[in-house]
Design an enzyme around this catalytic site. Sequence first.
Site, short mmCIF file in Angstrom:
data_model
loop_
_atom_site.label_atom_id
_atom_site.label_comp_id
_atom_site.label_asym_id
_atom_site.label_seq_id
_atom_site.Cartn_x
_atom_site.Cartn_y
_atom_site.Cartn_z
N LYS A 80 0.85 -1.18 0.00
CA LYS A 80 0.00 0.00 0.00
C LYS A 80 0.89 1.24 0.00
O LYS A 80 1.90 1.29 0.70
CB LYS A 80 -0.89 -0.04 1.24
CG LYS A 80 -1.91 1.08 1.38
CD LYS A 80 -2.78 0.81 2.60
CE LYS A 80 -3.85 1.87 2.82
NZ LYS A 80 -4.72 1.52 3.97
N SER A 158 -9.25 1.25 3.02
CA SER A 158 -8.48 2.12 2.16
C SER A 158 -7.36 1.39 1.42
O SER A 158 -6.68 1.97 0.58
CB SER A 158 -7.88 3.27 2.99
OG SER A 158 -6.98 2.78 3.97
N SER A 182 -9.77 -1.10 7.02
CA SER A 182 -9.06 -0.91 5.76
C SER A 182 -8.33 -2.14 5.24
O SER A 182 -7.85 -2.13 4.11
CB SER A 182 -8.06 0.25 5.90
OG SER A 182 -8.74 1.46 6.09
#
Length: 480
Positions: A80, A158, A182
């Site tokens: 990420k 996310s 997330s």
Amino acid sequence: MPIDPFADLPTHAAALRRGDYSSVELAEFCLDRLERHGPALNAVVTLTRDRALREAKRADADLANGVDRGPLHGIPYGVKDLLAARGYPTTWGASPLRDQRFDHDSAVVAKLTAAGAVLCAKLAMTEWAGGFGYQQADASFTGPGVCAWDDTRWSGGSSSGSGSAVGAGLLPFALGSETWGSLHSPANNNGVCGLRPTFGRVDRTGCMTLSWTMDKLGPLTRTAHDAGLVLHAIAGGAPPGGDGKAGGTGEGFPRDEMVADRSYRYPPDENDAPAFKLAILPGAADRAQDAVRENYDASLKTLRSLGTVEEIELPPYPYSIAATLIINAELASAADDFLAAGLTWDLTAPEDRFGGYAARLIPAVDYLNALRLRAKFARELDALFAPYDAVVTPARSTVAPPLDRPFDRYAPGTQAETLGGPANAAGLPGLCLPNGFDPDGLPTGLNLVGRAFDENRLLAVGRAYQRATDWHTRRPERWA
């Protein structure tokens, strides 16, 4: 031998050691898939091609010389884009930070390098990890994350790119982060496994801060076993020393002072329990979509064949209110310079452009009271969960929502995750597992939550569940 894009980590590891294909060939295979399919999923921010091929060549040379760094040796992965990788952009999903670069690797990237893994990509995320309050899928300069199973649906946030990249077989595993949902949201939406470690289990040095006391880093993988292998590699503090060629060891960043001084080993020395003791919460699926509820009930039937299942009730605390207040207050501090400079006005989601400013007005007394309340209910949850291997709930109350609809207009009134607020605020580990599909072919997920630092008990339940089912072996044919 053809490379299976949906193979689990032991399959790749065995193939590399047999010489069926090399790490360079596997890296080139993944880089090609990321380049060809990543744009359709809005999953990739930056390909780290030069680094990947350098690391893959080193992995092949090491194996040829009898140096084996473990189960991740020579295997590609992505992270990420809130995790720093030396010399590459680390954008935090935010347009104003497209050119942000760091001279050192984050601690987890350094640890994976030491384990012989091969970094192939920085993966998309919602801007500032969703901290400014986005309310729809289009909340990143890379575009809305696209579900691996349906290009009209959201991949989840996310850690959007990490979830869809693993779900579509672009990478064997990826790292994401969770402050509240997330990791489990993209795991649920893309039909993969997501492991949220205990708060403090993994060093966050070199990672964007949303909430100092709630941020956690963890893997998205094909199986529960794979998740344990990755956690073994990244758990604990930053590795000491290191060579400059590997990209550093987190030096140059403020250290994560909240890393627990706790060892972690996977696979564990002990055998799995002959029968598991599991708990459920009354009404956990009552407000879920029909398919979610039906798949949850079917999962409980499977779990009852593996042990006992009994109901427990959570102590009556305003968990979600406390968690929300803590996150917002800590965001206001972490993003203070960003907010003060007015950079939010260049963010993608309209609501993100002003959503962070209200957090700066939270009174200190409210924040401190929320911390005191959290300490109290964390102790009570620990005592409540102590007799059980896992507490089981649906991972989310819905399948992946449509890309073109605000979240509050999709299945309004449903709960995102019954234990999302309590477990994240208390820093408890959670494991999301695929457990079925809805009539339109969208995956649903099962959530296992345990006591702090009891990840291996969750993984044992997850492995047993996956031995009894085959949902984790399903693959979206579009990417096969």
